[in-house]
Motif scaffolding. Structure first.
Motif, PDB file in Angstrom:
ATOM      1  N   LEU A 180       0.822  -1.207   0.000  1.00 22.54           N
ATOM      2  CA  LEU A 180       0.000   0.000   0.000  1.00 22.54           C
ATOM      3  C   LEU A 180       0.861   1.265   0.000  1.00 22.54           C
ATOM      4  CD1 LEU A 180      -2.781   1.327   0.151  1.00 22.54           C
ATOM      5  CD2 LEU A 180      -2.671   1.115   2.646  1.00 22.54           C
ATOM      6  N   LEU A 181       1.927   1.272   0.805  1.00 24.28           N
ATOM      7  CA  LEU A 181       2.839   2.425   0.822  1.00 24.28           C
ATOM      8  C   LEU A 181       3.520   2.611  -0.528  1.00 24.28           C
ATOM      9  CD1 LEU A 181       4.492   1.983   4.355  1.00 24.28           C
ATOM     10  CD2 LEU A 181       2.761   3.669   3.669  1.00 24.28           C
ATOM     11  N   ALA A 182       3.904   1.500  -1.153  1.00 25.47           N
ATOM     12  CA  ALA A 182       4.532   1.593  -2.481  1.00 25.47           C
ATOM     13  C   ALA A 182       3.563   2.164  -3.504  1.00 25.47           C
ATOM     14  CB  ALA A 182       5.020   0.217  -2.909  1.00 25.47           C
ATOM     15  N   THR A 183       2.297   1.766  -3.409  1.00 32.69           N
ATOM     16  CA  THR A 183       1.285   2.276  -4.342  1.00 32.69           C
ATOM     17  C   THR A 183       1.108   3.786  -4.189  1.00 32.69           C
ATOM     18  OG1 THR A 183       0.127   0.163  -4.305  1.00 32.69           O
ATOM     19  CG2 THR A 183      -1.115   2.070  -5.069  1.00 32.69           C
ATOM     20  N   ARG A 184       1.048   4.266  -2.954  1.00 29.11           N
ATOM     21  CA  ARG A 184       0.892   5.706  -2.726  1.00 29.11           C
ATOM     22  C   ARG A 184       2.120   6.482  -3.199  1.00 29.11           C
ATOM     23  NH1 ARG A 184      -2.026   6.166   3.274  1.00 29.11           N
ATOM     24  NH2 ARG A 184      -4.042   5.299   2.616  1.00 29.11           N
ATOM     25  N   ALA A 185       3.317   5.893  -2.970  1.00 22.56           N
ATOM     26  CA  ALA A 185       4.534   6.568  -3.441  1.00 22.56           C
ATOM     27  C   ALA A 185       4.546   6.663  -4.963  1.00 22.56           C
ATOM     28  CB  ALA A 185       5.763   5.808  -2.938  1.00 22.56           C
ATOM     29  N   TRP A 186       4.062   5.622  -5.626  1.00 18.76           N
ATOM     30  CA  TRP A 186       4.008   5.645  -7.102  1.00 18.76           C
ATOM     31  C   TRP A 186       3.056   6.736  -7.602  1.00 18.76           C
ATOM     32  CZ3 TRP A 186      -0.574   3.772  -9.678  1.00 18.76           C
ATOM     33  CH2 TRP A 186      -0.479   3.834 -11.071  1.00 18.76           C
ATOM     34  N   ARG A 187       1.921   6.862  -6.917  1.00 24.63           N
ATOM     35  CA  ARG A 187       0.944   7.871  -7.349  1.00 24.63           C
ATOM     36  C   ARG A 187       1.442   9.288  -7.110  1.00 24.63           C
ATOM     37  NH1 ARG A 187      -4.652   5.061  -5.085  1.00 24.63           N
ATOM     38  NH2 ARG A 187      -4.834   3.496  -6.747  1.00 24.63           N
ATOM     39  N   ARG A 188       2.294   9.472  -6.111  1.00 23.17           N
ATOM     40  CA  ARG A 188       2.814  10.825  -5.831  1.00 23.17           C
ATOM     41  C   ARG A 188       4.073  11.152  -6.638  1.00 23.17           C
ATOM     42  NH1 ARG A 188       1.554   9.380  -0.347  1.00 23.17           N
ATOM     43  NH2 ARG A 188       3.750   8.830  -0.026  1.00 23.17           N
ATOM     44  N   ASP A 189       4.632  10.189  -7.344  1.00 24.60           N
ATOM     45  CA  ASP A 189       5.875  10.406  -8.098  1.00 24.60           C
ATOM     46  C   ASP A 189       5.560  11.191  -9.374  1.00 24.60           C
ATOM     47  OD1 ASP A 189       8.335  10.408  -9.253  1.00 24.60           O
ATOM     48  OD2 ASP A 189       8.476   8.228  -9.527  1.00 24.60           O
ATOM     49  N   PRO A 190       6.065  12.467  -9.513  1.00 16.66           N
ATOM     50  CA  PRO A 190       5.779  13.237 -10.734  1.00 16.66           C
ATOM     51  C   PRO A 190       6.435  12.636 -11.980  1.00 16.66           C
ATOM     52  CG  PRO A 190       7.393  14.379  -9.376  1.00 16.66           C
ATOM     53  CD  PRO A 190       6.905  13.212  -8.567  1.00 16.66           C
ATOM     54  N   TRP A 237       9.185   1.133 -11.136  1.00 15.15           N
ATOM     55  CA  TRP A 237       7.957   0.884 -10.368  1.00 15.15           C
ATOM     56  C   TRP A 237       7.339  -0.466 -10.728  1.00 15.15           C
ATOM     57  CZ3 TRP A 237       7.098   3.103  -6.088  1.00 15.15           C
ATOM     58  CH2 TRP A 237       7.475   4.429  -5.857  1.00 15.15           C
ATOM     59  N   GLY A 238       7.510  -0.886 -11.989  1.00 20.91           N
ATOM     60  CA  GLY A 238       7.020  -2.210 -12.372  1.00 20.91           C
ATOM     61  C   GLY A 238       7.740  -3.321 -11.625  1.00 20.91           C
ATOM     62  N   ARG A 239       9.045  -3.173 -11.468  1.00 19.76           N
ATOM     63  CA  ARG A 239       9.804  -4.184 -10.717  1.00 19.76           C
ATOM     64  C   ARG A 239       9.401  -4.198  -9.237  1.00 19.76           C
ATOM     65  NH1 ARG A 239      14.042  -2.456 -14.263  1.00 19.76           N
ATOM     66  NH2 ARG A 239      14.738  -0.907 -12.726  1.00 19.76           N
ATOM     67  N   ILE A 240       9.164  -3.001  -8.688  1.00 26.47           N
ATOM     68  CA  ILE A 240       8.733  -2.930  -7.278  1.00 26.47           C
ATOM     69  C   ILE A 240       7.375  -3.598  -7.100  1.00 26.47           C
ATOM     70  CG2 ILE A 240       8.029  -1.344  -5.449  1.00 26.47           C
ATOM     71  CD1 ILE A 240      10.173   0.597  -6.471  1.00 26.47           C
ATOM     72  N   GLY A 241       6.448  -3.331  -8.029  1.00 24.85           N
ATOM     73  CA  GLY A 241       5.131  -3.952  -7.936  1.00 24.85           C
ATOM     74  C   GLY A 241       5.194  -5.467  -8.066  1.00 24.85           C
ATOM     75  N   THR A 242       6.035  -5.937  -8.999  1.00 28.38           N
ATOM     76  CA  THR A 242       6.177  -7.388  -9.167  1.00 28.38           C
ATOM     77  C   THR A 242       6.776  -8.026  -7.910  1.00 28.38           C
ATOM     78  OG1 THR A 242       6.471  -7.075 -11.552  1.00 28.38           O
ATOM     79  CG2 THR A 242       7.193  -9.179 -10.627  1.00 28.38           C
TER      80      THR A 242
END
Length: 562
Positions: free
Chosen positions: A29-39, A48-53
């Motif tokens: 969940l924290l990774a998802t929020r960080a991805w959404r805030r990344d300009p 981000w794809g590797r982090i999600g995987t």
């Protein structure tokens, strides 16, 4: 599952597994929020794809590892684990169908520990469960692979459509610009065609007026000679008529200038000298509230133009600039040399030009007024204060001289009028024109040819008043018949525009019939400048008796005669 394990088997290890699941879910969940805030998320898509995987792999590993670690003894609860893990894998297939690596990273570590656990039992039932789980994994994987391929194809299609839409928008933008330029070009062409048609009509009408004014001026001049002395009222009326006819002649010259049919006498003209020579005239016309300033660079080359018509053009432009500054101001007359390359300036051939500018700081014009400024009879002045022919006359002079006339104006700022004229490379050979005869006046027999009865009668009367013997002919054919019949004429005066045979054709026939017989061409057509043979003098219409006398004396004495 934790509650079941605690309540039925009292296995407190379930709490540790539960904590591990919550921890992994929180980190994802924290990774998802960080991805959404990344300009720069779009630019960092691979990272981000590797982090999600990796997050999906961790969730699947904790789920599958927990199932193997907390494997219950009861077959019922074993099946519950299988259904739980299978349901989670099915849910993952729905969530991650677009990205096969993420799906496999979850379902393989989640399901394979169950496969290993069943395989270790070594029973027929356990091998059946292993086969069922593997078939389920294969089905989910194949379905996810097909969904991922479809999603990729759709995504590529959408990206291609977006790219094509952008390209189409760009093409449409260029098309709109091109259409705008084409509409502007078509509008300019229509305006030019309209002005050309109006110019031809105006020039033709002015030529007819020249004939009428020739008859009127000649008749008034003859009447003035015959007016009894002492009749002041009749003399005043006659002078008014003469002034009106002369103003009509001046207006006709403006119409001919607009129609590019005026008779020009181009020569090398020094612009600074011309403006200095008319300084007094300009100051008198502009009045005391307007200051005139000239700005000419040293070494300015001369222009090839008609000096008299150029003076009228400068006077017209200065008068317009004065009228644009009712409260007074400064008018600047300047000039500069300009080299024009082929196609650089619309309507001008390549060559050397001088740009004569008349600048004011007056009221200026809006776009609508500027678009009509050079149309004939258009004027912003009050009734009776302008004919609307000043700027068209300047435009016609520029075009007939091989240049162009431009207006630039901003409302509330002022106007710049530019007269582009070709530079004079060297003093040009002048077309043969009628000059004053140095010898005493000579009387003779003159053959007068004109198809207009009014002009014929008026001109004949003026010639007879000068002491000449006049024989009239209403056509070129009649004139030739009279000469073949033995008429001993000393001079032939002929109009140009006549039906059947023009004045030039008559002059050529006379060269063969009577070599050495002088011919004087009377016309108002400026187009004849390049057609009149060298040595053939012309008399421009409308003419008065004094000009007619100078012309006939010059021809009879041999000055300018062929």
């Amino acid at each position: 599952m934790t509650a079941i394990l605690l309540g039925t088997e009292g296995d407190r290890r379930a709490l540790g597994w539960f904590a591990a699941m919550v921890l992994v879910a929180g980190l994802r969940l924290l990774a998802t929020r960080a991805w959404r805030r990344d300009p720069a998320a779009r630019a960092n898509a691979r990272r981000w794809g590797r982090i999600g995987t990796a997050g999906a792999f961790a969730a699947g590993l904790v789920l599958g590892g927990g199932a193997a670690w907390l494997w219950p003894q009861s077959e019922t609860y074993q099946l519950f684990w299988v259904f739980l893990v299978g349901g989670m894998c099915a849910g993952a297939a729905g969530l991650h169908h677009a990205h096969l690596p993420t799906l496999l990273a979850f379902i393989l570590p989640a399901a394979l520990p169950l496969v290993a656990r069943y395989a270790l039992e070594g029973t027929e039932r356990s091998f059946g469960a292993v086969a069922m789980i593997l078939v389920f994994l294969a089905a989910v994987s194949i379905s996810a692979w097909r969904s991922s391929c479809d999603f990729a194809a759709n995504l590529r299609l959408r990206l291609d459509l977006a790219r094509q839409a952008r390209e189409l928008d760009a093409i449409n933008g260029r098309l709109r610009e091109e259409m705008g330029r084409r509409r502007a070009t078509e509008a300019s062409l229509r305006q030019a065609q309209k002005m050309e048609a109006v110019g031809q009509l105006t020039g033709g009408i002015a030529h007819d007026f020249n004939n009428l004014l020739t008859a009127v001026l000649g008749s008034l001049a003859m009447l003035r000679k015959r007016l009894p002395e002492g009749d002041a009222r009749a003399a005043r009326l006659l002078e008014n008529a003469l002034q009106g006819a002369q103003r009509g002649a001046a207006l006709t010259q403006r119409l001919l200038a607009f129609g590019r049919r005026q008779s020009l006498n181009p020569a090398a003209v020094d612009l600074p000298a011309l403006v200095r020579g008319m300084a007094e005239l300009l100051r008198g016309a502009l009045g005391g509230a307007v200051h005139l300033r000239s700005d000419f660079p040293p070494g300015l080359p001369p222009v090839f133009a008609d000096a008299n018509q150029l003076e009228l053009a400068v006077l017209n432009l200065a008068a317009n600039a004065r009228d644009a500054m009712p409260g007074g101001g400064e008018i600047v007359i300047s000039a500069a040399g300009r080299e024009v390359l082929a196609g650089e300036v619309s309507g001008l051939p390549a060559g050397a030009y001088v740009v004569l500018s008349v600048t004011d700081a007056g009221e200026g014009m809006d776009e609508a007024t500027l678009a009509q400024a050079m149309e004939p009879f258009f004027t912003t002045k009050g009734v009776g204060k302008g004919t609307g022919l000043g700027l068209p006359m300047v435009h016609g002079l520029a075009a007939q001289s091989g240049g162009r006339f431009l207006l630039r104006s901003t409302l509330g700022v002022g106007t710049v009028a530019e007269l582009w004229l070709p530079q004079a490379a060297a003093p040009a050979a002048q077309r043969a024109r009628v000059a004053a005869a140095p010898a005493p006046a000579r009387r003779g027999t003159l053959l007068l040819v004109d198809d207009d009865p009014l002009v014929l009668a008026s001109t004949a009367a003026m010639l007879e008043d000068l002491g000449h013997s006049v024989v009239e002919a209403a056509s070129a054919a009649e004139a030739l018949d009279r000469l073949r019949g033995g008429l001993a004429a000393d001079l032939v005066i002929t109009d140009y525009a006549m039906p059947g045979m023009t004045g030039l054709e008559l002059a050529e026939a006379l060269r063969r019939l009577r070599p050495g017989l002088p011919v004087l061409l009377a016309t108002g057509y400026a187009e004849l400048q390049g057609e009149v043979p060298h040595g053939l003098p012309r008399l421009d219409k409308p003419f008065e008796q004094a000009a007619l006398a100078r012309a006939t004396d010059a021809c009879l004495s041999g000055v300018g005669a062929s």
